[in-house]
Write an enzyme that holds these catalytic residues in place. Structure first.
Site, PDB file in Angstrom:
ATOM      1  N   LEU A 167      47.909  48.368  38.676  1.00  0.00           N
ATOM      2  CA  LEU A 167      47.754  48.088  40.181  1.00  0.00           C
ATOM      3  C   LEU A 167      46.965  46.846  40.456  1.00  0.00           C
ATOM      4  CD1 LEU A 167      46.687  51.667  40.954  1.00  0.00           C
ATOM      5  CD2 LEU A 167      48.754  50.449  41.816  1.00  0.00           C
ATOM      6  N   ASP A 168      47.311  46.025  41.179  1.00  0.00           N
ATOM      7  CA  ASP A 168      46.539  44.791  41.718  1.00  0.00           C
ATOM      8  C   ASP A 168      44.970  45.321  41.751  1.00  0.00           C
ATOM      9  OD1 ASP A 168      48.895  43.664  41.613  1.00  0.00           O
ATOM     10  OD2 ASP A 168      48.815  43.387  43.820  1.00  0.00           O
ATOM     11  N   GLN A 169      44.119  44.332  41.461  1.00  0.00           N
ATOM     12  CA  GLN A 169      42.626  44.554  41.925  1.00  0.00           C
ATOM     13  C   GLN A 169      42.519  44.931  43.266  1.00  0.00           C
ATOM     14  OE1 GLN A 169      40.438  40.969  40.750  1.00  0.00           O
ATOM     15  NE2 GLN A 169      38.517  41.950  41.821  1.00  0.00           N
ATOM     16  N   SER A 224      44.421  46.840  45.002  1.00  0.00           N
ATOM     17  CA  SER A 224      45.545  48.178  45.200  1.00  0.00           C
ATOM     18  C   SER A 224      44.481  49.235  44.574  1.00  0.00           C
ATOM     19  CB  SER A 224      46.828  47.758  44.716  1.00  0.00           C
ATOM     20  OG  SER A 224      47.582  46.739  45.139  1.00  0.00           O
TER      21      SER A 224
END
Length: 191
Positions: free
Chosen positions: A47-49, A51
């Protein structure tokens, strides 16, 4: 060796990894700060930073490969900038053109629908702009593929940029009422 399995609610601002090779200008928050995990633990997918939501951790490389394959559904609740239309949802469902590593890519057809009620999640570390700056809407998007920043690129492609993204389900495992940063050890992954 007995493998171990965890589900966590990855909070906003954390990288989906345990170590970083970057020379940090400022200290990055890593998953290892959320619990005492065995040395061989890896995150399953990313998951992106910025998200949040459900993330699996495990010492089992085979289970990791299965979950990351294109057979397991991943469901996201996404807050969008603007009041989304049914026409825009239909575009997501049919697949949209996005860019992956500088090349045009058409996403696979997927499930997507408008959430009538705003979902309840823990307060995010960084505030999201409020309704005074214009309306927002929430949708559900369920994918079997997982390209880099795919959901965000999909919503941008239809004219509704993502403000907040929370993964709520991987296969049969749900986020439920977990709190940001919470870790639950599982006997195995349910997918």
């Amino acid at each position: 060796m007995q493998h171990r399995y965890f589900k966590i609610y990855k909070p906003y601002g954390y990288l989906s990894q345990f170590i970083t090779n970057e020379r940090p200008r400022k200290k990055k928050k890593l998953l290892g700060e959320l619990g005492d995990f065995p040395e061989e633990t890896m995150s399953v997918g990313r998951l992106d930073q910025d998200s949040e939501g459900l993330l699996f951790l495990t010492t089992d490389g085979k289970a990791s490969a299965e979950v990351n394959g294109n057979k397991i559904e991943k469901e996201y609740y996404v807050q969008l900038d603007g009041k989304i239309t049914h026409e825009a949802i239909e575009k997501i469902q049919l697949g949209v053109e996005i860019s992956i590593n500088g090349k045009s890519y058409k996403t696979l057809p997927c499930e997507a629908f408008i959430l009538e009620e705003r979902p309840v999640f823990p307060e995010r570390a960084k505030k999201i702009r409020d309704e005074r700056h214009g309306p927002t809407s929430w949708i559900s998007v369920t994918l079997v593929e997982g390209k880099f920043r795919q959901v965000k690129k999909m919503t941008a492609a239809i004219g509704f940029p993502t403000l907040r993204l929370v993964r709520i389900r991987i296969g049969n495992e749900h986020l439920n009422n977990m709190n940001a940063g919470e870790v639950i050890e599982l006997p195995a992954f349910s997918y």
